[in-house]
Design an enzyme around this catalytic site. Structure first.
Site, short mmCIF file in Angstrom:
data_model
loop_
_atom_site.label_atom_id
_atom_site.label_comp_id
_atom_site.label_asym_id
_atom_site.label_seq_id
_atom_site.Cartn_x
_atom_site.Cartn_y
_atom_site.Cartn_z
N ASP A 14 0.81 -1.23 0.00
CA ASP A 14 0.00 0.00 0.00
C ASP A 14 0.83 1.27 0.00
OD1 ASP A 14 -2.22 -1.66 0.11
OD2 ASP A 14 -2.22 -1.67 2.30
N LYS A 17 1.82 2.24 -5.09
CA LYS A 17 2.38 1.71 -6.34
C LYS A 17 1.45 1.97 -7.52
CE LYS A 17 2.43 -2.34 -4.36
NZ LYS A 17 2.07 -1.98 -2.98
N GLY A 41 -4.45 -4.27 -3.84
CA GLY A 41 -5.46 -3.23 -4.09
C GLY A 41 -4.70 -1.98 -4.47
N HIS A 42 -4.67 -1.67 -5.75
CA HIS A 42 -3.88 -0.53 -6.24
C HIS A 42 -4.84 0.58 -6.67
CE1 HIS A 42 -0.22 -3.31 -7.17
NE2 HIS A 42 -0.63 -3.38 -5.92
N GLN A 226 1.94 -6.07 -3.27
CA GLN A 226 2.39 -6.17 -1.87
C GLN A 226 3.68 -5.35 -1.71
OE1 GLN A 226 1.43 -9.54 -3.43
NE2 GLN A 226 -0.53 -8.65 -2.92
#
Ligand code: GDP
Ligand code: IMO
Ligand code: MG
Length: 429
Positions: A14, A17, A41-42, A226
């Site tokens: 988080d 990225k 989750g981007h 990650q």
């Protein structure tokens, strides 16, 4: 930027990225997700619209780019299709824009069930996974009972493998966990075939595509999911994810030779502070009002699970470790604006362990649990950098902060991110 580029999380995920990959995509021909799955989750924010990408590379929102989900990713077809639908209005036709490796393994509903049961059985020692079935899907892969995209082109073969895999899952659920297993092979088989039809024409040999692209001199942006400290080998094991989320996962995750990958530049993304979601050691965690302030200002709630993220000061011992194992050429510091109104800002430069000073990140969880951060205290800039795009307007305390990071990690800070929106950043090089 004349080389291919690897963008990696330097912390526990988080770091921002997604935002960075989206903003750099125009300079590349391909954007590649090579490990993890929908545990990622981007977030990409363009104007007032927010996109949360879990499986699809963050380059997908830019026209004319090829986005690859390569063999190292574990793919839940239902989530992939839902995600495609959420951005269909922007992307239109996914053909020639999204490719899925024929060697990528599939995450099935029984993997999610096993993830939940494994977590439940661990009690207080649970990892705090995203419950997306990631660990069990990689377990199937390494146990050689996994099912890959290529297998779905041969329905009888797929059916046979699914029957065996589900018989095994059923016996684990019933005999190990003492729970009921209600999934039927017929249902999982027909759901999978129905979903596969929607993406079958996107399946490709992405290893070959990348090999050819790199040899032709096309440029590839590899998007890590990650972060380094969640890497299965190098992270805070067992409080990690089940893939190599550092640069170490690039070759096995793409099926591309280390000789070709080795020509890429590597940049690490790090917040100006630190967060972690899920369990595991976190030496600089702040369980006080300062931590709460970071969480509220930084909106630190998980993109995938909505869980509040644990917050703390920047840990330069961990960052130095991430720079080394990834061979990072530079750092991108995000969420600088979150530190805007702090009187003082701390960064950990070493740990104290049983009276000794440690500068290398330890392997042992038991050692790490006893490590106390040794802080350097910096003066806060106490003014707004929110949305700043011009390096000349950065307060001098920000430069002091950057200098400390550079001195401790021995690599340059090449970019700052000053807000969540695509355009809120400053190049420093
Ligand atoms: P990722 O998993 O590394 O892509 O990061 P996430 O998207 O899960 O979390 C990063 C969060 O921070 C998202 O909500 C982003 O919109 C937000 N974000 C990214 N960069 C910045 C920044 O520079 N400032 C602020 N305030 N928010 C940012
Ligand atoms: P992005 O790509 C932050 C964490 C989970 C848990 C551990 C194992 O958005 O940075 P898993 O479901 O992978 O088996 O969970 O890893 N985790 C993440 N934390 N960001 C992520 O991805 C994460 N993906 C997994 O919270 O502690
Ligand atoms: Mg995330």
């Amino acid at each position: 930027m004349d080389k291919s580029l690897v963008i990696l999380g330097s912390q526990w995920g988080d770091e921002g990225k997604g935002k960075i990959v989206d903003l750099l995509t125009p300079q590349y021909d391909y954007v590649v997700r090579y490990q993890g799955g929908s545990n990622a989750g981007h977030t990409v924010i363009i104007g007032d619209r927010k996109y949360a990408l879990h499986l699809i590379p963050s380059g997908i929102l830019r026209e004319g780019k090829k986005n690859l989900i390569t063999n190292g990713v574990v793919v839940a077809l239902d989530e992939l299709i839902e995600e495609m639908e959420r951005i269909r209005d922007v992307v239109g036709d996914f053909k020639d824009r999204l490719y899925i490796s024929d060697r990528a393994h599939i995450v099935f509903p029984y993997h999610k069930i096993l993830d939940g049961l494994s977590e439940k059985s661990k009690g207080n020692a649970k990892v705090g996974t995203t419950l997306k079935g990631i660990g069990p899907a990689y377990m199937s892969k390494y146990a050689r009972t996994g099912i890959r995209m290529a297998d779905l082109f041969d329905p009888p073969y797929f059916r046979e493998r699914l029957e065996n895999a589900m018989a095994e899952a059923k016996s684990i659920v019933e005999k190990v966990y003492g729970e009921r297993f209600d999934l039927s092979v017929d249902q999982v088989y027909s759901d999978t075939m129905r979903m596969f039809e929607k993406v079958a024409d996107l399946v490709a040999d992405t290893s070959l595509m990348l090999d050819q692209a790199l040899k032709k001199g096309e440029k590839v942006l590899f998007e890590g999911a990650q972060g380094t400290m969640l890497d299965i080998d190098m992270g805070t094991y067992p409080y990690v994810t089940s893939s190599n989320s550092s640069a170490l996962g690039l070759c096995n995750g793409t099926g591309v030779s280390p000789k070709l990958i080795g020509q890429a530049e590597v940049l690490g993304v790090s917040k100006a502070y630190l967060t972690r979601v899920g369990a595991g050691p976190f030496p600089t965690e702040l369980k006080d009002s300062v931590g709460d302030r970071l969480r509220e200002k930084g909106k630190e709630y998980g993109t995938t699970t909505g869980r509040p993220r644990r917050c703390g000061w920047l840990d330069l011992v961990a960052l130095r470790f991430a720079v080394r194992i990834n061979g990072m050429d530079g750092l991108i510091i995000t969420k600088l604006d979150v530190l805007d109104h702090f009187e003082e800002i701390k960064v950990a430069v070493a740990y104290e362990y049983e009276g000794q000073l440690i500068k290398e990140f330890p392997a042992s969880l038991k050692v790490l649990e006893k490590c106390k951060p040794v802080y350097k205290t910096l003066k806060g800039w106490n003014s707004s950098t929110s949305g700043l795009k011009d390096r000349d307007s950065l307060p001098e305390q920000v430069w002091d902060f950057i200098k400390t990071v550079e001195e401790e990690t021995s690599v340059p800070v090449v970019m700052l991110s000053t807000g969540p929106e695509r355009s809120e950043y400053i190049w420093l090089r």
